[in-house]
Enzyme design. Structure first.
Site, short mmCIF file in Angstrom:
data_model
loop_
_atom_site.label_atom_id
_atom_site.label_comp_id
_atom_site.label_asym_id
_atom_site.label_seq_id
_atom_site.Cartn_x
_atom_site.Cartn_y
_atom_site.Cartn_z
N ARG A 34 0.72 -1.18 0.12
CA ARG A 34 0.04 -0.13 -0.10
C ARG A 34 0.85 1.22 0.14
O ARG A 34 0.56 2.28 -0.29
CB ARG A 34 -0.93 0.22 1.33
CG ARG A 34 -2.07 -0.90 0.90
CD ARG A 34 -3.17 -0.96 2.26
NE ARG A 34 -4.42 -1.56 1.60
CZ ARG A 34 -5.35 -1.86 2.59
NH1 ARG A 34 -5.20 -1.64 3.67
NH2 ARG A 34 -6.40 -2.47 2.21
N LYS A 195 -17.18 -14.93 4.74
CA LYS A 195 -18.44 -14.77 4.94
C LYS A 195 -19.42 -14.24 3.75
O LYS A 195 -18.94 -13.41 3.11
CB LYS A 195 -18.68 -13.88 6.10
CG LYS A 195 -18.26 -14.28 7.58
CD LYS A 195 -17.97 -13.39 8.50
CE LYS A 195 -19.39 -12.67 9.03
NZ LYS A 195 -19.39 -11.61 9.87
N GLY A 346 -7.68 -7.58 0.65
CA GLY A 346 -6.51 -7.71 1.32
C GLY A 346 -6.05 -9.36 1.24
O GLY A 346 -4.70 -9.27 1.08
N GLY A 369 -12.97 -3.44 0.32
CA GLY A 369 -14.25 -3.15 0.61
C GLY A 369 -14.69 -1.95 -0.20
O GLY A 369 -15.74 -1.79 -0.75
P1 ADP Z 1 -10.33 -10.51 1.18
O1 ADP Z 1 -9.75 -9.84 2.20
O2 ADP Z 1 -9.42 -10.92 -0.06
O3 ADP Z 1 -11.51 -9.55 0.71
P2 ADP Z 1 -11.99 -11.96 2.90
O4 ADP Z 1 -11.50 -10.97 4.13
O5 ADP Z 1 -13.48 -11.84 2.37
O6 ADP Z 1 -11.05 -11.72 1.85
O7 ADP Z 1 -11.82 -13.50 3.27
C1 ADP Z 1 -10.77 -14.10 3.47
C2 ADP Z 1 -10.79 -15.25 4.54
O8 ADP Z 1 -11.60 -16.11 4.37
C3 ADP Z 1 -9.35 -15.90 4.93
O9 ADP Z 1 -9.04 -15.47 6.21
C4 ADP Z 1 -9.75 -17.43 4.69
O10 ADP Z 1 -9.04 -18.30 5.51
C5 ADP Z 1 -11.15 -17.28 4.97
N1 ADP Z 1 -11.74 -18.41 4.31
C6 ADP Z 1 -11.62 -18.91 2.97
N2 ADP Z 1 -12.18 -20.09 2.73
C7 ADP Z 1 -12.89 -20.82 3.99
C8 ADP Z 1 -13.56 -21.71 4.37
N3 ADP Z 1 -13.69 -22.69 3.40
N4 ADP Z 1 -13.57 -21.78 5.43
C9 ADP Z 1 -13.53 -20.82 6.44
N5 ADP Z 1 -12.89 -19.75 6.11
C10 ADP Z 1 -12.44 -19.51 4.70
MG MG Z 2 -9.76 -9.96 4.29
#
Ligand code: ADP
Ligand code: MG
Length: 389
Positions: A34, A195, A346, A369
């Site tokens: 960043r 989620k 992230g 986000g």
């Molecule tokens: P980003 O930061 O790219 O937007 P998110 O923060 O939404 O992504 O999600 C990332 C998290 O999702 C990671 O910590 C990962 O471990 C979790 N994750 C991915 N697949 C699963 C799963 N099948 N069960 C539980 N957690 C998961």
């Molecule tokens: Mg994340």
């Protein structure tokens, strides 16, 4: 948006809001992506003789100073990257910060303390916005990652200073606009992450724009359940199953295919080894922690055939080696496809960096986000506060 390139900045104090919300490892910056992303704006301003007053938040100190969230390590890393001194002050605003801003020479940099040490930052308090404005003659917002928040340093201050967009902010918006306005077809979205509740809005918005959506990660489990798959001990949001069902119906109506995993890497806990099973064969006590190889191959095929790809969220618990394979396969395919590719989030970026593939993506968004909200068609307060060109 009005660009910082359009205004004379020589000998002017420019308050530059950046997103230096980086992961720290003790008192070192663990990932400086960043900071690197904001360097073009800082370099341009310095070359043109501006006096830079740099502001950023870091973490969630909730309105009071916290020693482990001071910006000193970030200032040190910025000094290393630029080879130029970065002065610091122990406060965000006020007499000391203002005095420091007035001692700056042309091209010099001062970094304020963590903006979220001020209780008025997240409440967008107008008095704090005025205090920020007192530190500079112009405002330049380059913090795309914080543009979806109406905070004093991202939105409020823009009402009290002549405001401009930084290079990164403009580039982020252009990259996302390109997806929204004239995407090459087929337009494919890959969504993962923990989620589904975080991403229902963006899925709904994407259904109106894309030709297909590939789902993975924890959020796919809720969709699997909606389709009657026994996901056993997997992370699911039962109160979102009906939302998932509604989205599937809406996608079907519009001829948009929502693809779900056909197999998975499962285990009884994250500390156990992974076992590959067809999606209908998950046993009691097992949880899905990654997409399986058949899903990886299917998703790869779709990604390779796409004209545009938007990726947000890892498709498995990529932090654990045993469950990182699926995300790595997706990252490799997104890197290899001839499609226009945009990735955000992230964790998705961390996965791309881990795989050494971030450089192969057309646009890596610094705002997870913020990029999702932009795609949803929401107004981002940080962008809205900058007058149009
Ligand atoms: P980003 O930061 O790219 O937007 P998110 O923060 O939404 O992504 O999600 C990332 C998290 O999702 C990671 O910590 C990962 O471990 C979790 N994750 C991915 N697949 C699963 C799963 N099948 N069960 C539980 N957690 C998961
Ligand atoms: Mg994340």
């Amino acid at each position: 948006m009005r660009s910082i390139t359009e205004v004379e900045v020589r000998a002017k104090r420019v308050l530059v809001r950046v997103d230096f919300n980086v992961p720290l490892d003790g008192d070192r910056v663990a990932d400086d992506s960043r900071i690197v992303a904001a360097l073009p704006t800082l370099a341009l301003l310095r070359e043109r003789g501006a006096r830079l007053v740099i502001a950023s938040h870091l973490g969630r100190p909730k309105g009071r100073p916290r020693d482990d969230l001071r910006l000193a390590p970030v200032a040190a890393r910025l000094a290393e990257l630029t080879g130029v001194e970065v002065r610091t002050v122990p406060t965000v605003v006020g007499a000391e910060a203002e005095a420091a801003s007035r001692t700056l020479g042309d091209g010099e940099m001062l970094m304020l303390e963590n903006t979220r040490f001020e209780p008025g930052e997240e409440t967008n308090d107008d008095a704090l916005a005025r205090d920020f404005a007192a530190l500079a003659d112009l405002y330049c917002n380059d913090a795309f990652g914080a543009a979806h928040r109406a905070h004093a340093s991202t939105e409020g201050v823009a009402h009290h200073l002549e405001s401009y967009a930084g290079l990164l902010l403009s580039r982020e918006v252009e990259a996302l606009d390109r997806l929204l306005k004239r995407p090459g077809r087929p337009f494919l979205a890959i969504l993962g992450g923990a989620k589904v509740s975080d991403k229902l809005g963006v899925i709904a918005a994407l259904i109106d724009r894309v030709d297909g959506i590939l789902l993975g990660g924890g959020m796919a489990n809720t969709f699997l359940l909606a389709r009657g798959v026994e996901v056993r001990s997997s992370l699911v949001e039962r109160d979102r199953v009906s939302d998932a069902r509604a989205l599937i119906a809406r996608a079907t109506e519009r001829g948009v295919e929502i693809s779900l995993p056909v197999d998975a890497r499962v285990a009884t806990s994250l500390d156990d080894g992974a076992q590959v099973v067809p999606i209908e064969a998950i046993q009691v006590g097992q949880a899905i922690f990654d997409i399986g190889p058949a899903t990886g191959a299917l998703y790869r095929e779709r990604i390779m055939a796409a004209g545009t790809v938007f990726w947000n969220g890892p498709v498995g618990v990529y932090e654990r080696d045993a469950f990182a394979t699926g995300t790595r396969e997706v990252a490799r395919a997104v890197a290899a496809t001839a499609a226009v590719t945009v990735a955000g989030g992230g964790d998705s970026i961390a996965a791309l960096n881990d795989a050494g593939l971030a450089g192969e993506i057309d646009h890596v968004s610094t705002g997870g986000g913020a990029s999702l909200e932009y795609i949803e068609g929401r107004t981002l307060p940080g962008l809205a506060a900058i007058p149009s060109a």
